[in-house]
Design a protein around this motif. Structure first.
Motif, mmCIF file in Angstrom:
data_model
loop_
_atom_site.group_PDB
_atom_site.id
_atom_site.type_symbol
_atom_site.label_atom_id
_atom_site.label_comp_id
_atom_site.label_asym_id
_atom_site.label_seq_id
_atom_site.Cartn_x
_atom_site.Cartn_y
_atom_site.Cartn_z
ATOM 1 N N PHE A 1 0.720 -1.429 0.230
ATOM 2 C CA PHE A 1 0.217 -0.096 0.218
ATOM 3 C C PHE A 1 0.817 1.290 -0.041
ATOM 4 O O PHE A 1 0.293 2.349 -0.375
ATOM 5 N N ASP A 2 2.091 1.128 0.466
ATOM 6 C CA ASP A 2 2.986 2.303 0.595
ATOM 7 C C ASP A 2 3.425 2.783 -0.752
ATOM 8 O O ASP A 2 4.095 3.629 -0.950
ATOM 9 N N TYR B 1 -9.836 1.691 -2.669
ATOM 10 C CA TYR B 1 -8.944 1.694 -1.791
ATOM 11 C C TYR B 1 -9.525 2.049 -0.540
ATOM 12 O O TYR B 1 -9.283 1.134 0.704
ATOM 13 N N VAL B 2 -10.720 2.514 -0.222
ATOM 14 C CA VAL B 2 -11.304 2.685 0.956
ATOM 15 C C VAL B 2 -11.836 1.416 1.540
ATOM 16 O O VAL B 2 -11.987 1.146 2.491
ATOM 17 N N ALA C 1 -10.944 -1.453 0.476
ATOM 18 C CA ALA C 1 -9.581 -2.321 1.087
ATOM 19 C C ALA C 1 -9.295 -2.168 2.615
ATOM 20 O O ALA C 1 -9.286 -2.825 3.216
ATOM 21 N N GLN C 2 -9.287 -0.656 2.838
ATOM 22 C CA GLN C 2 -8.763 -0.286 4.241
ATOM 23 C C GLN C 2 -9.821 -0.979 5.274
ATOM 24 O O GLN C 2 -9.879 -1.280 6.250
ATOM 25 N N THR C 3 -11.203 -0.817 4.571
ATOM 26 C CA THR C 3 -12.339 -1.209 5.477
ATOM 27 C C THR C 3 -12.294 -2.864 5.974
ATOM 28 O O THR C 3 -12.416 -3.167 7.018
ATOM 29 N N LEU D 1 -9.874 -4.754 5.753
ATOM 30 C CA LEU D 1 -8.567 -4.888 6.763
ATOM 31 C C LEU D 1 -8.847 -4.889 8.243
ATOM 32 O O LEU D 1 -8.279 -5.374 9.105
ATOM 33 N N LYS D 2 -9.925 -3.816 8.553
ATOM 34 C CA LYS D 2 -10.053 -3.710 9.884
ATOM 35 C C LYS D 2 -11.063 -4.620 10.260
ATOM 36 O O LYS D 2 -11.316 -4.939 11.591
ATOM 37 N N ILE E 1 -3.767 -5.848 -0.300
ATOM 38 C CA ILE E 1 -4.412 -6.314 0.861
ATOM 39 C C ILE E 1 -4.040 -7.703 1.320
ATOM 40 O O ILE E 1 -3.944 -7.746 2.632
ATOM 41 N N GLU F 1 -0.891 -7.298 3.566
ATOM 42 C CA GLU F 1 -1.229 -6.707 4.950
ATOM 43 C C GLU F 1 -1.771 -7.950 5.774
ATOM 44 O O GLU F 1 -1.533 -7.981 7.022
#
Length: 448
Positions: free
Chosen positions: A125-126, A138-139, A141-143, A145-146, A172, A175
């Motif tokens: 992701f970086d 992207y949002v 994907a971050q969701t 992950l949590k 993803i 991570e």
């Protein structure tokens, strides 16, 4: 261990002779001159290349062509691994291989992909540039992950080739793998595994293999079209993973509703979570992608040149990164910064021309999308269900392919060019306020 049917050196010379016929001399000398076969093992051709630039360019631009040419000579070839070897390493290995007891093992440090989970650590992701074209994905994907397996399950990412889908879904995975069991696979490889398990009467082992993971990532779902038995196994696997709160991630080059010969019950599962599309990167995002490449590579490009490249290469991130690698490679070879005219020439020489699509193909695609007869597009009818598709055909021909108004009118039933102008303007106006039409247009474009 398999051995190639022909001598390694001889088979590669045969491939190169075919490649040379289809490339300009500068292109051939830059990308193919210093390549060679290291070995052939278990269906894999290990191809030696002189540096990372050549490795990336061959993989991104010529991999399919090289693979096809190799298979014409040796049908057992499954894939190619590109291995960077310095000239001295090549020389030393060449000397050791003259001995019958030579060690033919591949240097492990040259591998990028983790064979346990098929994830490439470079996809992180970086290194993922977020812009308006991929912000929603992207949002999402971050969701997940949590909240793994609880929200957005499955996550289905779709978009054209080269838009960054694989980077996103593998990021993803990278991570998740910090504390979960993850597995990434293409649908083609999954299908091969499935068929092999059936033929070898090992279906239960096949099921156990894929059920043990916390996160399953499957790329290029569109290749499951017409593979009924594989679809059946995926359906049962999906249900098991979903019922046990395992995260499932899919990708495709199009919305699942537009993949032919996929079972409705699978399409229903694909749509049960979150579907996000990645679109073509806008100008601002393309500039940021190039700037990110310059920072990571510690290679300077002026803002003028970055803006020029971003304005010339639209849509495909792989092409954008590919031409950056070419410029960096040529700059290092010449030991100086390249001038703008040189970069213009490099883009002209190295970027593959866009696919030509005929008027008939566009009419067929739009007609199939809206479920109407192709012939109705050409007829004089004003039926409501035909008018919008016909206007969209005109709009696409004008906007995407820059075809003249009179030519469009002539090809679509001999209409006057003013009718075509009116239709195109009408679609432009609709697109400003009608989000549904905008989504439909994007879906149609994905089908070309």
């Amino acid at each position: 261990m398999e051995t190639i049917a022909l001598d390694n050196k001889k088979i590669w010379e045969t491939v190169l002779s075919k490649v040379e016929l289809n490339l300009s001399k500068p292109n051939y000398n830059t990308w193919f001159k210093d390549t060679y076969v290291i070995k052939y093992e278990n269906g894999i051709v290990f191809l030696g290349v002189p540096n990372e630039f050549v490795k990336k360019w061959l993989f991104e631009k010529y991999n399919k062509y090289i693979l096809k040419t190799l298979r014409e000579l040796e049908e057992g070839v499954r894939t190619i691994e590109y291995i960077v070897e310095a000239a001295q390493t090549k020389k030393e290995r060449s000397l050791t291989q003259t001995s019958p007891h030579a060690n033919n093992k591949l240097p492990l440090e040259n591998f990028y992909i983790d064979k346990k989970d098929n994830l490439n650590p470079r996809y992180a992701f970086d290194l993922f540039i977020v812009g308006s074209f991929n912000e929603l994905s992207y949002v999402a994907a971050q969701t997940i992950l949590k909240k793994q397996g609880i929200v957005y399950n499955p996550l289905f990412v779709y978009g054209k080739t080269g838009y960054g889908k694989t980077h996103l879904i593998q990021a993803i995975g990278n991570e998740f793998k910090k504390n979960k069991k993850v597995y990434y696979i293409t649908s083609e490889k999954f299908s091969v595994d499935c068929v092999n398990s059936i033929q070898q009467n090992k279906v239960n082992l096949f099921k156990e293999k894929y059920r043990k993971y916390d996160v399953l990532i499957m790329d290029d779902i569109q290749f499951l079209s017409k593979k009924e038995r594989t679809q059946e196994e995926l359906f049962h696997l999906f249900n098991y993973l979903y019922d046990n709160n395992k995260q499932i991630i899919f990708s495709s080059d199009r919305h699942p509703n537009h993949i032919s010969d996929i079972a409705d019950r699978l399409k229903s599962r694909f749509g049960a979570g979150m579907m996000v599309d990645i679109q073509a990167p806008d100008m601002e995002s393309r500039v940021e992608i190039l700037k990110s490449k310059t920072r990571l590579s510690n290679f300077y490009l002026s803002d003028e040149i970055i803006n020029f490249i971003a304005s010339e290469i639209k849509g495909n991130i792989r092409e954008l990164e590919g031409i950056f690698n070419v410029i960096m490679c040529q700059s290092q070879i010449k030991n100086r910064e390249l001038k703008l005219p040189e970069i213009v020439n490099l883009i002209k020489t190295n970027i593959i021309p866009k696919k030509n699509v005929s008027v008939k193909e566009i009419v067929k695609t739009v007609s199939e999308f809206y479920g109407i007869e192709e012939n109705s597009i050409y007829e004089k009818t004003r039926r409501k269900e035909v008018v919008k598709p016909r206007q969209l055909v005109m709009y696409i021909l004008r906007e995407d392919f820059k075809i003249s108004y009179p030519f469009i009118g002539e090809k679509l039933g001999g209409r006057d060019h003013t009718t075509v102008i009116h239709s195109c303007n009408k679609i432009r106006d609709y697109l400003k306020t009608n989000n549904l039409l905008l989504q439909e247009l994007e879906q149609i474009r994905l089908m070309f």
